[in-house]
Design an enzyme around this catalytic site. Structure first.
Site, PDB file in Angstrom:
ATOM      1  N   HIS A  71       0.840  -1.208   0.000  1.00 35.34           N
ATOM      2  CA  HIS A  71       0.000   0.000   0.000  1.00 35.34           C
ATOM      3  C   HIS A  71       0.869   1.249   0.000  1.00 35.34           C
ATOM      4  CE1 HIS A  71      -3.170  -2.789   0.919  1.00 35.34           C
ATOM      5  NE2 HIS A  71      -2.598  -3.138   2.047  1.00 35.34           N
ATOM      6  N   HIS A 100       5.450   6.666   7.388  1.00 31.91           N
ATOM      7  CA  HIS A 100       5.061   6.281   6.037  1.00 31.91           C
ATOM      8  C   HIS A 100       4.410   7.475   5.377  1.00 31.91           C
ATOM      9  CE1 HIS A 100       1.449   5.677   8.483  1.00 31.91           C
ATOM     10  NE2 HIS A 100       0.833   6.112   7.393  1.00 31.91           N
ATOM     11  N   HIS A 102       1.379   9.000   2.211  1.00 27.41           N
ATOM     12  CA  HIS A 102       0.241   8.814   1.305  1.00 27.41           C
ATOM     13  C   HIS A 102       0.410   9.782   0.147  1.00 27.41           C
ATOM     14  CE1 HIS A 102      -1.958   6.440   4.389  1.00 27.41           C
ATOM     15  NE2 HIS A 102      -1.249   7.188   5.211  1.00 27.41           N
ATOM     16  N   GLU A 112      -4.267  13.034   2.820  1.00 29.31           N
ATOM     17  CA  GLU A 112      -5.473  12.419   3.394  1.00 29.31           C
ATOM     18  C   GLU A 112      -6.327  13.511   4.029  1.00 29.31           C
ATOM     19  OE1 GLU A 112      -4.052   8.696   5.544  1.00 29.31           O
ATOM     20  OE2 GLU A 112      -5.061   8.041   3.727  1.00 29.31           O
ATOM     21  N   HIS A 125       3.131  10.564   7.652  1.00 30.72           N
ATOM     22  CA  HIS A 125       2.606  10.215   8.980  1.00 30.72           C
ATOM     23  C   HIS A 125       3.709   9.651   9.861  1.00 30.72           C
ATOM     24  CE1 HIS A 125      -1.719   9.854   7.232  1.00 30.72           C
ATOM     25  NE2 HIS A 125      -1.409  11.098   7.555  1.00 30.72           N
ATOM     26  N   THR A 207      -6.148   5.600   9.218  1.00 31.51           N
ATOM     27  CA  THR A 207      -6.783   5.927   7.933  1.00 31.51           C
ATOM     28  C   THR A 207      -6.768   4.741   6.975  1.00 31.51           C
ATOM     29  OG1 THR A 207      -4.749   6.693   6.880  1.00 31.51           O
ATOM     30  CG2 THR A 207      -6.031   8.330   8.140  1.00 31.51           C
TER      31      THR A 207
HETATM   32  C1  LIG Z   1      -3.951  -3.495  15.336  1.00 31.72           C
HETATM   33  C2  LIG Z   1      -2.839  -3.281  14.355  1.00 31.72           C
HETATM   34  C3  LIG Z   1      -2.879  -1.877  13.844  1.00 31.72           C
HETATM   35  C4  LIG Z   1      -1.862  -1.632  12.714  1.00 31.72           C
HETATM   36  C5  LIG Z   1      -1.958  -0.167  12.389  1.00 31.72           C
HETATM   37  C6  LIG Z   1      -1.085   0.224  11.231  1.00 31.72           C
HETATM   38  C7  LIG Z   1      -1.368   1.666  10.852  1.00 31.72           C
HETATM   39  C8  LIG Z   1      -0.634   2.694  11.433  1.00 31.72           C
HETATM   40  C9  LIG Z   1      -0.891   4.034  11.070  1.00 31.72           C
HETATM   41  C10 LIG Z   1      -1.885   4.306  10.118  1.00 31.72           C
HETATM   42  S1  LIG Z   1      -2.229   5.964   9.661  1.00 31.72           S
HETATM   43  N1  LIG Z   1      -2.337   6.074   8.082  1.00 31.72           N
HETATM   44  O1  LIG Z   1      -3.523   6.308  10.243  1.00 31.72           O
HETATM   45  O2  LIG Z   1      -1.109   6.758  10.152  1.00 31.72           O
HETATM   46  C11 LIG Z   1      -2.619   3.288   9.549  1.00 31.72           C
HETATM   47  C12 LIG Z   1      -2.364   1.953   9.923  1.00 31.72           C
HETATM   48 ZN   LIG Z   2      -0.909   7.071   7.202  1.00 34.02          ZN
END
Ligand SMILES: CCCCCCc1ccc(S(N)(=O)=O)cc1
Ligand SMILES: [Zn+2]
Length: 268
Positions: A71, A100, A102, A112, A125, A207
């Site tokens: 992703h 990471h 987006h 986002e 993020h 997200t």
């Molecule tokens: C229970 C396991 C959870 C894994 C969560 C992985 C994850 C971390 C940060 C974001 S973000 N885009 O909101 O920063 C999305 C997903």
């Molecule tokens: Zn993110």
């Protein structure tokens, strides 16, 4: 004929994207989802509840592992010595876990969060978890105050971002989903932050699936600058583990309803 059962893989296409996530991940249909459109006119500065200053301390690390998640790219940066505290985080200390990004098919989209309906070219993020209250990242992700994510918008400009260039220079080694490599350069997460430290904050979620409602969001007002070429390199990552080539050209979730959540701002 043997029906091909398509793996229930979530993604960003019409058949497995944000509009259908709630079928597989019930939390995605919740009332405190992220991202949101940041309507600057309703952001309250809470002068009476003057938020404590947000402070952060990161270590510079080399040999951080970057991987292609299918992703996008993700840098694993568990930093026991890092601390994010203050601001909307109460008395708890949050520790950096990973960061990471987006982005979109063109630089007209990709972030986002949006600001008064305006999307930026991308969004970084920096993901932290509450080490005061919880024993692990996974445990923290099950609680409403478990995670704190710093969001930093990308604007496209002429000067490339040196820190992002350290990421870009490894992407050819992780073209396919599941591949990973170590970033030889020293990465200092502080360099990802804009000079102006004003931010908006609200209670939201991951997200991406499972969309847990466990994130205290802190979105910086000032974007950092990257080049179009750097974003072009992001879009060369493949969402597949081999042969077939399906580029990761878009991996952002559109804004979700803010509902009756408070949106606060701090002009540091
Ligand atoms: C229970 C396991 C959870 C894994 C969560 C992985 C994850 C971390 C940060 C974001 S973000 N885009 O909101 O920063 C999305 C997903
Ligand atoms: Zn993110």
């Amino acid at each position: 004929t043997r029906a091909r059962v398509m793996a229930a893989e979530w993604g960003y296409s019409p058949t497995n994207g944000p509009d259908v996530w709630a079928r597989l991940f019930p939390q995605a249909g919740g009332a405190r989802q992220s991202p949101v459109d940041i309507c600057t006119s309703i952001a309250s500065s809470d002068s009476n509840l003057e938020m404590k200053k947000l402070t952060f301390a990161y270590e510079s690390q080399s040999d951080l592992r970057i991987l292609n998640t299918g992703h996008g790219w993700k840098v694993e940066a568990p930093q026991s010595g890092s601390r994010l505290e203050g601001g909307p985080l109460g008395e708890d200390i949050y520790q950096l876990e990973q960061f990471h990004c987006h982005w979109g098919e063109t630089s007209a989209e990709g972030s986002e969060h949006t600001v008064d309906g305006r999307a930026y070219a991308g969004e970084l993020h920096l993901v932290h978890w509450n080490t005061t209250k919880y024993q692990s990242f996974a445990e923290a992700a099950q609680h409403p105050d478990g995670l704190a994510v710093l969001g930093v918008f990308f604007d496209v400009g002429n000067e490339s971002n040196d820190e992002i260039e350290k990421i870009v220079s490894t992407l050819s080694e992780i073209k396919f989903k599941g591949q990973f490599t170590d970033i030889p350069d020293v990465i200092d997460p502080t360099t990802f932050l804009p000079s102006g430290l004003g931010y908006w904050t609200y209670l939201g979620s991951l997200t991406t699936p499972p969309c847990n409602e466990c994130v205290i969001w802190i979105v910086y007002k000032e974007p950092i600058t990257v080049t179009e070429e750097q974003l072009v390199q992001f879009r060369c990552l493949s969402a597949c583990s081999g042969e077939a080539e399906e580029f990761i050209v878009k991996n952002y979730r559109p804004p979700q309803p803010l509902g009756n959540r408070a949106l606060r701002e701090c002009n540091a």
